[in-house]
Design an enzyme around this catalytic site. Sequence first.
Site, mmCIF file in Angstrom:
data_model
loop_
_atom_site.group_PDB
_atom_site.id
_atom_site.type_symbol
_atom_site.label_atom_id
_atom_site.label_comp_id
_atom_site.label_asym_id
_atom_site.label_seq_id
_atom_site.Cartn_x
_atom_site.Cartn_y
_atom_site.Cartn_z
ATOM 1 N N GLU A 178 0.823 -1.220 0.000
ATOM 2 C CA GLU A 178 0.000 0.000 0.000
ATOM 3 C C GLU A 178 0.851 1.263 0.000
ATOM 4 O OE1 GLU A 178 -2.946 -0.662 3.105
ATOM 5 O OE2 GLU A 178 -4.203 -1.714 1.665
ATOM 6 N N GLU A 372 -5.473 -8.380 -1.772
ATOM 7 C CA GLU A 372 -6.230 -8.271 -0.519
ATOM 8 C C GLU A 372 -7.675 -7.980 -0.871
ATOM 9 O OE1 GLU A 372 -4.890 -5.724 2.669
ATOM 10 O OE2 GLU A 372 -2.794 -6.122 2.189
HETATM 11 C C1 BG6 Z 1 -4.824 -3.160 4.327
HETATM 12 C C2 BG6 Z 1 -3.523 -3.649 4.893
HETATM 13 O O1 BG6 Z 1 -4.875 -1.784 4.464
HETATM 14 O O2 BG6 Z 1 -5.999 -3.550 4.912
HETATM 15 C C3 BG6 Z 1 -3.617 -4.823 5.840
HETATM 16 O O3 BG6 Z 1 -2.598 -3.933 3.873
HETATM 17 C C4 BG6 Z 1 -4.853 -4.659 6.692
HETATM 18 O O4 BG6 Z 1 -2.426 -4.885 6.580
HETATM 19 C C5 BG6 Z 1 -6.065 -4.674 5.767
HETATM 20 O O5 BG6 Z 1 -4.960 -5.585 7.698
HETATM 21 C C6 BG6 Z 1 -7.404 -4.631 6.472
HETATM 22 O O6 BG6 Z 1 -7.458 -3.549 7.351
HETATM 23 P P1 BG6 Z 1 -7.836 -3.741 8.873
HETATM 24 O O7 BG6 Z 1 -7.699 -2.391 9.470
HETATM 25 O O8 BG6 Z 1 -9.227 -4.253 8.881
HETATM 26 O O9 BG6 Z 1 -6.868 -4.723 9.416
#
Ligand code: BG6
Length: 476
Positions: A178, A372
């Site tokens: 990111e 993701e």
């Molecule tokens: C992304 C990151 O922003 O979102 C992860 O790369 C993160 O590390 C994921 O865990 C989900 O966000 P959160 O705040 O729900 O863990």
Amino acid sequence: MSFPKNFLWGGATAANQCEGAWDVDGKGDSISDHNRAGSRTANTHRAFDLVIDTDKYYYPSHTGIDFYHHYKEDIALFAEMGFKVYRLSIAWTRIFPNGDEETPNEAGLQFYDDVFDELAKYGIEPLVTISHFELPFHLGKNYDGFLDKRSIGFYEKYATTLFERYKDKVKYWLTFNEINFGTMDHGKRINGLFNREYSETEQFQALHNIFLASARAVVAGHKINPEFKIGCMLAYITMYPKTCRPEDVLKTQQANAKFNYFCGDVQVKGKYPYFMKRYFEKNDIQLEVTQEDRELLQEGVVDYYTFSYYMSTCIAEDLDKREDKSGGNLFGGVSNEYLETSDWGWQIDAVGLRYTLNQIYSRYEVPLMVVENGLGAFDEVQEDGSINDDYRIDYFKRHIIEMEKAIDDGVDLIGYTPWGCIDLISAGTGEMSKRYGFIYVDRDDEGNGTLARSKKKSFYWYKQVIESNGKNLSDL
Ligand code: BG6
């Protein structure tokens, strides 16, 4: 057209959110090890201590889900689901505890050798993020992170150490998780700027240095093994105009360019886009960018583009004054009345994934991977131990359908690694109860629990999806 035969189905995690063992076998403290547990609403702003005080506070990354000692069991479960790929990050501080050492920590290198060997046993391809919110704390404290050009060299050395050591075990790499987080004023997890207030010029200078570090890694990696595929990784927050008022549309175009396009343009096209150059001029942001830097950015372009996709948001001309804001991953705009939200207020938008894949592909025309995606939700363990996460199955089903449609649109999508394939610590809030996994981990927000793993309903469902190469999405 449907999913190609060699489509990379899998899952994703990051070291700081799952490994634990934060000070074991010579590991140093990373920036994430200074984050205390937060609360449901503390997204991205949770307490960050310069001095860690474990007697007083709980720091969730210190134990994570103890992947460090459970990796064999966890990888066996990934294999049971049929993973073709597993996205993990390497903790920089296991390899160079302070970030600026001359020689790497052998115990850290050995740990990842063991993990890669375990993956190889099952034919699972590793996809390695070199830096995922894990900058050595020492580099932030003593160098102001990437504001100091020496950090470019430290990163290059770290990346090169990994490339040389794992050149026959890892093919897919991502330089920074990111990276566009670095355009935001709370981007310290990526740039290491936490000692004081920093000007916008300093933030963009640090980001420029991160681009250079990434480009140097790409160049070095391709020399070490020309077969390497080295990619970028962005948080993509899909933006729609709140209304068709031209002012709202224009504001959306501008916000989208700065947050979603800028970093990808630098890493895929190898140069700063015109709109950022104008932004810098208009805001009197004077960056130190040499001719040599420009050539390096051109030379160090990535082989493929990856991104996280959780949600979309709306933008309006008067965004700052609006009260109808939505929650979100790093960035929340105005709410969209056509979408449902997760328990954390993130707007669920499966169709938006097809739109986004087309947006990105039409701009860059390089292979794409969704590295993701997923639903952070509360899970309830039934008396018989089962976890019926139909809401998660529904979320994935809708997103997978849209990915298939995007492939049919002609997008070159090569892989999909849902986030937190095993429950882990939330990066935003530090909670454990914000769960993403197909695999449940017995651990709570205060750090209690046996750490035992169990399969959720979605585990069996995703297994069936992979087995059928995305054809069988039916309910169990
Ligand atoms: C992304 C990151 O922003 O979102 C992860 O790369 C993160 O590390 C994921 O865990 C989900 O966000 P959160 O705040 O729900 O863990």
